[in-house]
Write a protein that holds these residues in place. Sequence first.
Motif, PDB file in Angstrom:
ATOM      1  N   GLY A  22       0.689  -2.210   9.860  1.00 52.57           N
ATOM      2  CA  GLY A  22      -0.160  -2.463   8.701  1.00 52.57           C
ATOM      3  C   GLY A  22      -1.136  -3.614   8.849  1.00 52.57           C
ATOM      4  N   ARG A  60      -9.727   2.551  10.517  1.00 52.24           N
ATOM      5  CA  ARG A  60      -8.576   3.264   9.960  1.00 52.24           C
ATOM      6  C   ARG A  60      -8.360   2.756   8.544  1.00 52.24           C
ATOM      7  NH1 ARG A  60      -4.282   2.371  14.230  1.00 52.24           N
ATOM      8  NH2 ARG A  60      -2.825   3.044  12.655  1.00 52.24           N
ATOM      9  N   GLY A  61      -7.633   3.502   7.755  1.00 48.64           N
ATOM     10  CA  GLY A  61      -7.441   3.130   6.360  1.00 48.64           C
ATOM     11  C   GLY A  61      -6.047   2.682   6.001  1.00 48.64           C
ATOM     12  N   ASP A  62      -5.160   2.568   6.988  1.00 57.59           N
ATOM     13  CA  ASP A  62      -3.755   2.294   6.691  1.00 57.59           C
ATOM     14  C   ASP A  62      -3.336   0.852   6.956  1.00 57.59           C
ATOM     15  OD1 ASP A  62      -4.008   2.435   9.440  1.00 57.59           O
ATOM     16  OD2 ASP A  62      -2.114   3.500   9.747  1.00 57.59           O
ATOM     17  N   VAL A  63      -4.279  -0.088   6.899  1.00 58.16           N
ATOM     18  CA  VAL A  63      -3.934  -1.487   7.136  1.00 58.16           C
ATOM     19  C   VAL A  63      -4.130  -2.303   5.864  1.00 58.16           C
ATOM     20  CG1 VAL A  63      -4.449  -1.386   9.597  1.00 58.16           C
ATOM     21  CG2 VAL A  63      -6.231  -2.065   8.004  1.00 58.16           C
ATOM     22  N   LYS A  64      -3.436  -3.431   5.806  1.00 60.81           N
ATOM     23  CA  LYS A  64      -3.492  -4.285   4.610  1.00 60.81           C
ATOM     24  C   LYS A  64      -4.356  -5.520   4.807  1.00 60.81           C
ATOM     25  CE  LYS A  64       1.065  -2.916   2.996  1.00 60.81           C
ATOM     26  NZ  LYS A  64       1.757  -2.209   4.021  1.00 60.81           N
ATOM     27  N   THR A  94     -12.104  -1.265   5.334  1.00 62.50           N
ATOM     28  CA  THR A  94     -11.493  -0.141   6.032  1.00 62.50           C
ATOM     29  C   THR A  94     -12.498   1.009   6.119  1.00 62.50           C
ATOM     30  OG1 THR A  94     -10.607   0.758   3.973  1.00 62.50           O
ATOM     31  CG2 THR A  94      -9.175  -0.734   5.230  1.00 62.50           C
ATOM     32  N   ASP A  96     -12.781   5.462   6.251  1.00 60.90           N
ATOM     33  CA  ASP A  96     -12.109   6.732   5.999  1.00 60.90           C
ATOM     34  C   ASP A  96     -12.429   7.636   7.182  1.00 60.90           C
ATOM     35  OD1 ASP A  96     -11.186   5.905   3.457  1.00 60.90           O
ATOM     36  OD2 ASP A  96     -13.116   6.419   2.575  1.00 60.90           O
TER      37      ASP A  96
END
Length: 114
Positions: A22, A60-64, A94, A96
Amino acid sequence: MLEKDHHPLLLEVKSVTLAEDGVAYFPDAVTARGTRHVQKLADIQEAGTHEAAVLFVVQRGDVKNVRPATHIDPKFSAALQQAATRGVQMLAMTTDVDLHGVTLGSRRIPVFFN
């Protein structure tokens, strides 16, 4: 260079591909050139002639959040942290990613140094 209402902003854009648990990390390899760029932005910001910023575009879109990859390039990481201390803005967005391509996402995420 970007400009809005006669206020110039020097923007360095970094593409981020490395992520783990993340967290996005930059750089993914040693970057002497990147180190020089952030040092120059800090000098310009401190001189007061322009605002300066670094934008991390996370592929990527899955990092915080984004963090400097100190374990890969400690010199860049130190230069980036010093640039932030000297007033260079640190921004991250981020993206998509789908079968049709990559677009800048609408989610801004923080840049952390620890």
